[in-house]
Scaffold this active site. Structure first.
Site, PDB file in Angstrom:
ATOM      1  N   HIS A   1      -4.396   4.663   6.483  1.00 51.30           N
ATOM      2  CA  HIS A   1      -4.523   6.107   6.743  1.00 51.30           C
ATOM      3  C   HIS A   1      -5.178   6.816   5.565  1.00 51.30           C
ATOM      4  O   HIS A   1      -6.153   7.546   5.730  1.00 51.30           O
ATOM      5  CB  HIS A   1      -3.137   6.691   7.023  1.00 51.30           C
ATOM      6  N   PHE A   2      -4.664   6.603   4.353  1.00 48.72           N
ATOM      7  CA  PHE A   2      -5.183   7.466   3.285  1.00 48.72           C
ATOM      8  C   PHE A   2      -6.520   6.984   2.730  1.00 48.72           C
ATOM      9  O   PHE A   2      -7.174   7.735   2.012  1.00 48.72           O
ATOM     10  CB  PHE A   2      -4.125   7.759   2.207  1.00 48.72           C
ATOM     11  N   HIS A   3      -6.948   5.772   3.088  1.00 52.44           N
ATOM     12  CA  HIS A   3      -8.329   5.434   2.737  1.00 52.44           C
ATOM     13  C   HIS A   3      -9.327   6.141   3.664  1.00 52.44           C
ATOM     14  O   HIS A   3     -10.500   6.283   3.333  1.00 52.44           O
ATOM     15  CB  HIS A   3      -8.551   3.919   2.738  1.00 52.44           C
TER      16      HIS A   3
ATOM     17  N   HIS B   1       2.894  15.613  -1.655  1.00 53.19           N
ATOM     18  CA  HIS B   1       2.104  15.951  -0.469  1.00 53.19           C
ATOM     19  C   HIS B   1       1.081  17.052  -0.731  1.00 53.19           C
ATOM     20  O   HIS B   1      -0.078  16.893  -0.365  1.00 53.19           O
ATOM     21  CB  HIS B   1       2.938  16.255   0.767  1.00 53.19           C
TER      22      HIS B   1
ATOM     23  N   ARG C   1       2.486  -2.791   2.517  1.00 56.92           N
ATOM     24  CA  ARG C   1       1.514  -2.327   1.541  1.00 56.92           C
ATOM     25  C   ARG C   1       1.976  -2.769   0.156  1.00 56.92           C
ATOM     26  O   ARG C   1       3.047  -3.342   0.010  1.00 56.92           O
ATOM     27  CB  ARG C   1       1.401  -0.800   1.605  1.00 56.92           C
ATOM     28  N   ARG C   2       1.190  -2.492  -0.874  1.00 51.91           N
ATOM     29  CA  ARG C   2       1.601  -2.655  -2.268  1.00 51.91           C
ATOM     30  C   ARG C   2       2.166  -4.041  -2.554  1.00 51.91           C
ATOM     31  O   ARG C   2       3.198  -4.177  -3.213  1.00 51.91           O
ATOM     32  CB  ARG C   2       2.682  -1.627  -2.609  1.00 51.91           C
TER      33      ARG C   2
ATOM     34  N   TYR D   1      -3.670  17.928  -0.401  1.00 47.03           N
ATOM     35  CA  TYR D   1      -4.520  19.076  -0.079  1.00 47.03           C
ATOM     36  C   TYR D   1      -5.344  19.497  -1.284  1.00 47.03           C
ATOM     37  O   TYR D   1      -6.418  20.080  -1.133  1.00 47.03           O
ATOM     38  CB  TYR D   1      -3.678  20.220   0.490  1.00 47.03           C
TER      39      TYR D   1
END
Lengths: 598, 171
Positions: A379-381, A228, A442-443, A232
């Site tokens: 989300h993370f795209h 995580h 996913r994946r 950041y």
């Protein structure tokens, strides 16, 4: 007027080299991305589904680690030299970490891509998270370890620069950009301990056969201890640009220096004791520990919400300096033709949307609905894939002229490129989020199943797939245009003033910031205490329950199609239990396939 | 340190949002009784699941009136039960799923529901679900587990009470 390359020619070379590696990784990673987008939506399947996972591993490692972190080390080198206004202590050290990181990244990439060639007995189809007991080739783990150690050396390089500067400026406030670099690196040192322990003490000896077994929950927890805060680490370079460069591009200046420092200190404190929120659905970790991770995670929203305020206020100030008026009409006074500004502004806008989908992820019970579904890459795209990646590409249009002394080849093409990225991501990420709500995983190379269909409330699965494929193609096009524009810029001739590189002082200057904010040792100590509090008990119980080395032997990632054939047979049997399968002929088919592989 | 008035308002709103989010989850856990995966399932040896009293014969076990335990083994690339025969549970019952893995890390997702957990070798995940209407649900592995990961699927059948019989339970 002298720009960065004139004042720091040696440092400019390192930054250019770091950006070059980052952009090569971006190009390869984006190519694999579009192949996957078309494959899993069944529009175009030019690879075998087994190879999908090789490309997926490469896509994750090349984009999430190599592209982002090489851009980061380049940007931070620029920021340190620029804001301390002095060269780095020893350029040989700087080249040494660049060399180590590049060697490590290359080794890991070779181990992954070898999976595409059955004749090479090497594979690392373990994805970016490399969960044991799936086992990659040792070269993959060794390359990763070298890469991480390279980033530590880079951090040491910047801290040495800080020490030299502090020696000559004992009473000055740390310049804001350098403050951001140093706090980000403190967070990185604290958080990479987890993955370093996992890889060096467990996974490398295990992949070399020195130890027989691992404890999969332990290595997984150590991964997320790092996994995580790494988000950041991707985000902080974007924040550095949003705080210190975007207000200037908008025509104004940063709203508040002290609040920017508060935000970075909060990230030092809260980034690491949250990793267990990626493991809400893991057995073997008590609910109480998950609840603590969730509470910390929710408070981690605070620095990002503060950032939203400060950045928007700074941009509005810029617009008003340019003559903008009214409650919202000032938006029209912003420099929308500047690709660096527009790219960062769109990236920030999408980060707001990504932040909201992240709040859903962080909710311990709502998470069950979307865990490991297409929602998560959706989300993370938006976050790393746009807030970070688009900011980095946009920032390049302002930074590259300073690093090379050359003007950007084409600003209109740059503008088209950043807008294309945003539009492509709107298509792809909204569809991924909605697909995730239906339970589409996913994946997965082929999210089509024999036993069931996914039920839709709005739209259809076909429409979702079409949006993902279209978005993927637009994003790939955007990268191609970006790389063209960058290469063409590099090929230009040098000019005297390639870009206006001045950064004005903030409206509220650092003199108003409490001195304690610059006490890096204090923040490091508190961060370590919080990590110890959050992780001691969960790690102790995982080791007590499953043993330090656990009891999971290795499952090397297969480069054969044998398991695919077996699985296909079992699916056939379950789909048509009454129909006897001609075992003899399928056995022969397996033999032939095995022969082909040899 | 000077903080602008509007920024103070924003800060207060942000803190309210954060506390509100934590409160909704706390309410969900304590008030609405949403069960989450914790460490209650305990540990098993993934290499000798066949000697385990329940995983040795995975399937549905009756534990009380309208209460059942289902033991499921995830392995490359099938669920047992689930893939070659469906997981069967009766309608209008309370079912506790016990899921583990015999090899690598897998996912266990009942499609279109929030019955979702990781299957980690050496650990047993337990989730309790309320089963109402009869029907058939898809089951899939949502964690990459190897080259044929996409073929790992199955089904969960909620059988009407009238058709439920003893052959559907192990014990």
């Amino acid at each position: 007027m002298a720009t960065f390359v004139d004042r720091f020619p040696e440092e400019a070379k390192v930054v250019q080299a770091s950006f070059a590696v980052a952009f090569i990784a971006l190009g390869i990673g984006a190519l694999f991305g579009v192949v996957q987008a078309l494959h899993r939506t069944d529009f175009l399947r030019i690879i075998d589904s087994v190879d999908y996972y090789t490309l997926l591993t490469a896509h994750g490692v090349l984009l999430a680690l190599v592209f982002t972190i090489f851009f980061l080390v380049g940007l931070f080198t620029w920021a340190v030299a620029r804001s301390f206004d002095r060269p780095l202590p020893d350029i040989r050290l700087t080249w040494a970490w660049f060399g180590l990181m590049t060697t490590g990244a290359t080794l890991a990439a070779v181990a992954i891509l070898a999976g595409l060639f059955p004749e090479i007995p090497m594979s690392a189809d373990v994805l970016y998270t490399f969960y044991a007991p799936l086992q990659a080739h040792p070269i993959f783990y060794i390359g990763l370890a070298m890469f991480i150690i390279g980033t530590w050396m880079a951090g040491a390089d910047w801290f040495l620069a800080y020490r030299e500067w502090r020696g000559e400026n004992p009473d000055d406030r740390i310049p804001l950009q350098a403050f951001m670099v140093l706090t980000t690196m403190i967070m990185w040192f604290v958080s990479t301990i987890g993955v370093a322990v996992s890889v060096v003490f467990f996974l490398i000896p295990w992949s070399l056969g020195l130890i027989e077994t691992v404890n999969p929950l332990l290595t997984r927890t150590l991964f997320w201890y790092f996994g995580h805060p790494v988000v950041y680490f991707w985000l902080m370079p974007a924040y550095l640009l949003w705080y210190t460069v975007l207000p200037k591009l908008a025509g104004g200046r940063l709203f508040s220096d002290p609040l920017a420092r508060v935000v970075f200190v909060l990230f030092v404190l809260l980034s690491t004791p949250v990793g267990i929120h990626h493991q809400y659905l893991d057995p073997g970790i008590a609910e109480g520990f998950k609840f603590i991770a969730m509470t910390n995670t929710m408070f981690l929203l605070l620095p990002s919400l503060l950032t939203a305020f400060t950045v928007v206020a700074s941009v509005e100030h810029g617009a008003r300096q340019r003559g903008g008026e009214g409650y919202l009409r000032w938006l029209g006074a912003l420099p929308w033709r500047d690709p660096a500004f527009t790219g960062m502004a769109l990236a920030g806008l999408m980060f707001a949307a990504g932040g909201f989908s992240g709040m859903i992820n962080a909710g311990m019970n709502i998470n069950y609905l979307i865990h490991n579904t297409l929602w998560v890459p959706g989300h993370f795209h938006m976050t790393v894939g746009t807030a970070v990646a688009l900011t980095m590409m946009a920032g390049t249009y302002w930074l590259l002229p300073q690093l090379t002394g050359k003007t950007v080849y084409s600003r209109p093409i740059g503008l088209l490129q950043v807008v294309l990225w945003f539009v492509g991501m709107v298509f792809m990420s909204n569809a991924m989020h909605r697909g995730g709500l239906l339970g589409i995983p996913r994946r997965t190379a082929e999210p089509q199943y024999q036993n069931f269909d996914f039920a839709t409330a709005v739209g259809s699965v076909g429409e979702i797939q079409a949006q993902i494929a279209l978005g993927g193609v637009l994003l790939f096009l955007s990268v191609v245009i970006f790389l063209f524009n960058v290469a063409a810029t590099w090929a230009q001739d040098r000019v005297d003033t390639p870009v206006d590189d001045r950064i004005p002082e903030p409206l509220s200057s650092s003199s108003g910031a409490p001195l304690v904010l610059d006490n890096l040792a204090l923040w490091t100590a508190i961060a370590v205490v919080l990590v110890v509090l959050a992780y001691t008990l969960p790690l102790a119980s995982i080791v007590t329950d499953g043993g330090l080395l656990g009891n999971s032997p290795a499952f090397p990632v297969s480069i054969s199609v044998q398991p695919v054939v077996d699985a296909a047979l079992s699916t056939l049997e379950s789909a048509a239990p009454g129909v006897p399968i001609d075992v003899h002929s399928t056995d022969a088919a397996v033999d032939r396939l095995t022969e082909v592989i040899r | 340190m000077e903080i602008h008035k509007y920024e103070k308002v924003w800060l207060a709103g942000a803190l309210l949002l954060i506390v509100g989010l934590i409160a909704t989850v706390s309410y969900g856990a304590v008030g609405a009784g949403i069960e989450m995966v914790g460490d209650e399932g305990g540990q098993v040896d993934p290499a000798s699941l066949d000697e385990h009293p329940k995983f040795g014969e995975p399937g549905t076990y009756q534990t009380g009136e309208d209460e059942y335990d289902v033991y499921v083994i995830a392995q490359q690339f099938s669920f047992e039960p689930g893939t070659s025969e469906p997981i069967r549970v009766p309608a209008d019952s309370t079912v506790t799923l016990h899921v583990t893995s015999a090899d690598v890390i897998h996912g266990f997702e009942v499609v279109g529901t929030n019955a979702n957990t990781m299957a980690v070798p050496g650990q047993v995940a337990t989730i309790t679900i309320e089963v109402d209407e009869p029907g058939e649900y898809g089951l899939l592995c949502n964690e990459y587990c190897g080259s044929a990961h996409h073929a790992m699927e199955g089904s969960l059948e909620v059988v009407p009470q009238s058709e439920w019989n003893e052959s559907m339970v192990v014990n």
